[in-house]
Design a protein around this motif. Structure first.
Motif, short mmCIF file in Angstrom:
data_model
loop_
_atom_site.label_atom_id
_atom_site.label_comp_id
_atom_site.label_asym_id
_atom_site.label_seq_id
_atom_site.Cartn_x
_atom_site.Cartn_y
_atom_site.Cartn_z
N ALA A 10 0.82 -1.22 0.00
CA ALA A 10 0.00 0.00 0.00
C ALA A 10 0.85 1.26 0.00
CB ALA A 10 -0.94 -0.02 1.20
N GLY A 11 2.05 1.16 0.56
CA GLY A 11 2.90 2.37 0.63
C GLY A 11 3.79 2.55 -0.56
N ALA A 12 3.82 1.56 -1.49
CA ALA A 12 4.70 1.66 -2.65
C ALA A 12 4.37 2.86 -3.55
CB ALA A 12 4.65 0.36 -3.45
N PRO A 13 3.10 3.12 -3.88
CA PRO A 13 2.81 4.29 -4.73
C PRO A 13 3.28 5.60 -4.12
CG PRO A 13 0.93 2.83 -4.64
CD PRO A 13 1.88 2.34 -3.61
N PHE A 14 3.13 5.72 -2.81
CA PHE A 14 3.58 6.95 -2.15
C PHE A 14 5.09 7.08 -2.22
CE2 PHE A 14 -0.51 5.94 -0.20
CZ PHE A 14 -1.18 7.14 -0.36
N ALA A 15 5.79 5.95 -2.12
CA ALA A 15 7.25 5.98 -2.24
C ALA A 15 7.67 6.42 -3.63
CB ALA A 15 7.83 4.60 -1.91
N ASN A 16 6.97 5.92 -4.67
CA ASN A 16 7.28 6.34 -6.04
C ASN A 16 7.04 7.82 -6.24
OD1 ASN A 16 8.01 3.74 -6.72
ND2 ASN A 16 5.95 3.19 -7.45
N LEU A 21 9.09 13.31 -6.87
CA LEU A 21 9.15 14.69 -6.38
C LEU A 21 10.58 15.09 -6.02
CD1 LEU A 21 5.95 14.86 -4.13
CD2 LEU A 21 6.31 15.91 -6.36
N ARG A 22 11.31 14.12 -5.45
CA ARG A 22 12.70 14.41 -5.10
C ARG A 22 13.51 14.69 -6.36
NH1 ARG A 22 13.78 10.01 -2.89
NH2 ARG A 22 13.03 10.56 -0.81
N ARG A 23 13.30 13.88 -7.40
CA ARG A 23 14.02 14.09 -8.66
C ARG A 23 13.63 15.42 -9.31
NH1 ARG A 23 14.37 8.38 -12.05
NH2 ARG A 23 15.70 7.25 -10.55
N LEU A 25 12.63 18.03 -7.74
CA LEU A 25 13.23 19.10 -6.95
C LEU A 25 14.71 19.25 -7.30
CD1 LEU A 25 12.97 21.18 -4.70
CD2 LEU A 25 13.50 19.36 -3.05
N PHE A 26 15.43 18.11 -7.41
CA PHE A 26 16.84 18.18 -7.79
C PHE A 26 16.99 18.82 -9.17
CE2 PHE A 26 17.97 14.29 -4.98
CZ PHE A 26 17.98 15.12 -3.86
N PHE A 27 16.12 18.43 -10.09
CA PHE A 27 16.16 18.99 -11.45
C PHE A 27 15.98 20.50 -11.41
CE2 PHE A 27 14.16 20.45 -15.32
CZ PHE A 27 14.89 19.84 -16.32
N LEU A 28 14.96 20.95 -10.69
CA LEU A 28 14.65 22.38 -10.64
C LEU A 28 15.76 23.18 -9.99
CD1 LEU A 28 12.56 24.58 -11.18
CD2 LEU A 28 11.54 24.08 -8.95
N VAL A 29 16.26 22.67 -8.86
CA VAL A 29 17.31 23.40 -8.16
C VAL A 29 18.58 23.49 -9.01
CG1 VAL A 29 18.84 23.35 -6.14
CG2 VAL A 29 16.40 22.87 -5.87
N ALA A 30 18.98 22.36 -9.60
CA ALA A 30 20.20 22.36 -10.42
C ALA A 30 20.05 23.27 -11.62
CB ALA A 30 20.53 20.93 -10.86
N PHE A 31 18.88 23.24 -12.28
CA PHE A 31 18.67 24.08 -13.46
C PHE A 31 18.75 25.56 -13.09
CE2 PHE A 31 16.04 26.49 -16.38
CZ PHE A 31 16.49 26.04 -17.61
N VAL A 32 18.06 25.94 -12.01
CA VAL A 32 18.04 27.35 -11.61
C VAL A 32 19.43 27.83 -11.21
CG1 VAL A 32 17.16 28.96 -9.88
CG2 VAL A 32 15.62 27.31 -10.94
N MET A 81 21.21 15.38 -15.07
CA MET A 81 22.16 14.53 -14.34
C MET A 81 21.85 14.53 -12.85
SD MET A 81 25.79 15.34 -16.26
CE MET A 81 26.62 14.18 -15.16
N ALA A 82 21.51 15.70 -12.31
CA ALA A 82 21.17 15.76 -10.88
C ALA A 82 19.90 14.99 -10.58
CB ALA A 82 21.01 17.22 -10.46
N ALA A 83 18.98 14.93 -11.53
CA ALA A 83 17.73 14.19 -11.33
C ALA A 83 17.89 12.70 -11.58
CB ALA A 83 16.65 14.76 -12.23
#
Length: 287
Positions: A10-16, A21-23, A25-32, A81-83
């Motif tokens: 049941a918790g697998a979808p939330f983990a995905n 979201l983490r990826r 966020l990494f993408f957005l921060v690195a790009f900016v 790459m960061a994502a």
């Protein structure tokens, strides 16, 4: 069913979702971060370097555009790459290489004119406002773009010339320097005195305000023509401009012509004398 396994399932979808979201966020921060660093540090540094070296506005504008594109793609690459998507960069690089090759073959002339425009702006064989001559065409430069140069002819026509044509062919720039030498051939009769005619030509050059005293005007015997002796006058004009040196030459030639008329020096033109005889045959018909 095992309660623990049910809970993990049941918790697998939330983990995905959390991983995506983490990826993101990494993408957005690195790009900016990379994009702002390029816009605020790299681009101004390149512009200051070009300005300090004295490049034209067209070259600095081109550099700004290229830097902006490179900064964008660099930020995009670092963000992927960061994502955690390095495979995307490989595919994008392959596709971009193929597209660049296809565009290069399809636009060889365009790219050639573009590169020629960069060298014209850098080497400055002529500038806006100069009078240039090439391939039996002449005019004043109105605008130098990265692809074409716009020239206004003396008939008030605009010619759009590809930069490759001007970069790969001889171009004459009569107003590139502070002084310009002009020459004109005056024809006098064979019975006229060459020294007297030479003195008249030099004196009229020295009397004209638009002709320099140094270098001094000079006259040389240029040719012995069919009906005249050609005396070539050399004279120098300061700060040449088409409206100035054409006017000065016209006034000078007119002054010499009037001086020759006053001194009785002939300026003959070509004569053609036809000789021969005409035979008339009369056919008298008899009975």
């Amino acid at each position: 069913m095992d309660p623990v396994a049910l809970q993990l399932g049941a918790g697998a979808p939330f983990a995905n979702v959390e991983a995506y979201l983490r990826r993101a966020l990494f993408f957005l921060v690195a790009f900016v971060v990379v994009y702002l660093a390029g816009k605020l540090v790299v681009a101004p540094l390149v512009r200051r370097t070009l300005d300090r070296r004295g490049f034209e506005a067209g070259v600095t504008g081109l550099a700004d555009s290229l830097v902006a594109v490179l900064v964008f793609f660099a930020a995009l690459a670092v963000a992927f790459m960061a994502a955690g998507f390095p495979s995307f960069l490989t595919a994008a690089a392959t596709l971009g290489g193929a597209l660049a090759l296809a565009v290069g073959f399809a636009a060889q002339d365009l790219i050639g004119n573009f590169v020629a425009g960069v060298f014209i702006l850098k080497d400055r064989p002529f500038e806006v406002g100069d009078w240039i001559e090439w391939d039996d065409t002449a005019g004043r430069v109105e605008d130098i773009d990265l692809r074409v140069t716009r020239v206004r002819t003396f008939d008030n026509e605009r010619i759009t010339v590809p930069n490759g044509e001007l970069a790969n062919n001889p171009v004459t720039n009569p107003v590139a320097y502070d002084t310009l030498r002009q020459k004109f051939v005056f024809g006098i009769g064979y019975d006229d005195d060459i020294d007297e005619a030479t003195d008249c030509i030099v004196e009229e050059a020295e009397a004209h305000a638009g002709i320099l005293d140094e270098p001094a005007p000079s006259v040389r015997v240029e040719e012995l023509g069919d009906s005249a002796v050609g005396l070539q006058s050399h004279f120098w004009i300061e700060d040449p401009d088409r409206s100035d040196f054409v006017r000065v030459r016209s006034e000078y030639v007119q002054a010499v012509k009037e001086r020759f008329d006053a001194e009785g020096i002939d300026m003959p033109y070509v004569h053609r004398l036809l000789t021969g005889e005409v035979e008339v045959l009369e056919d008298v018909a008899g009975d």
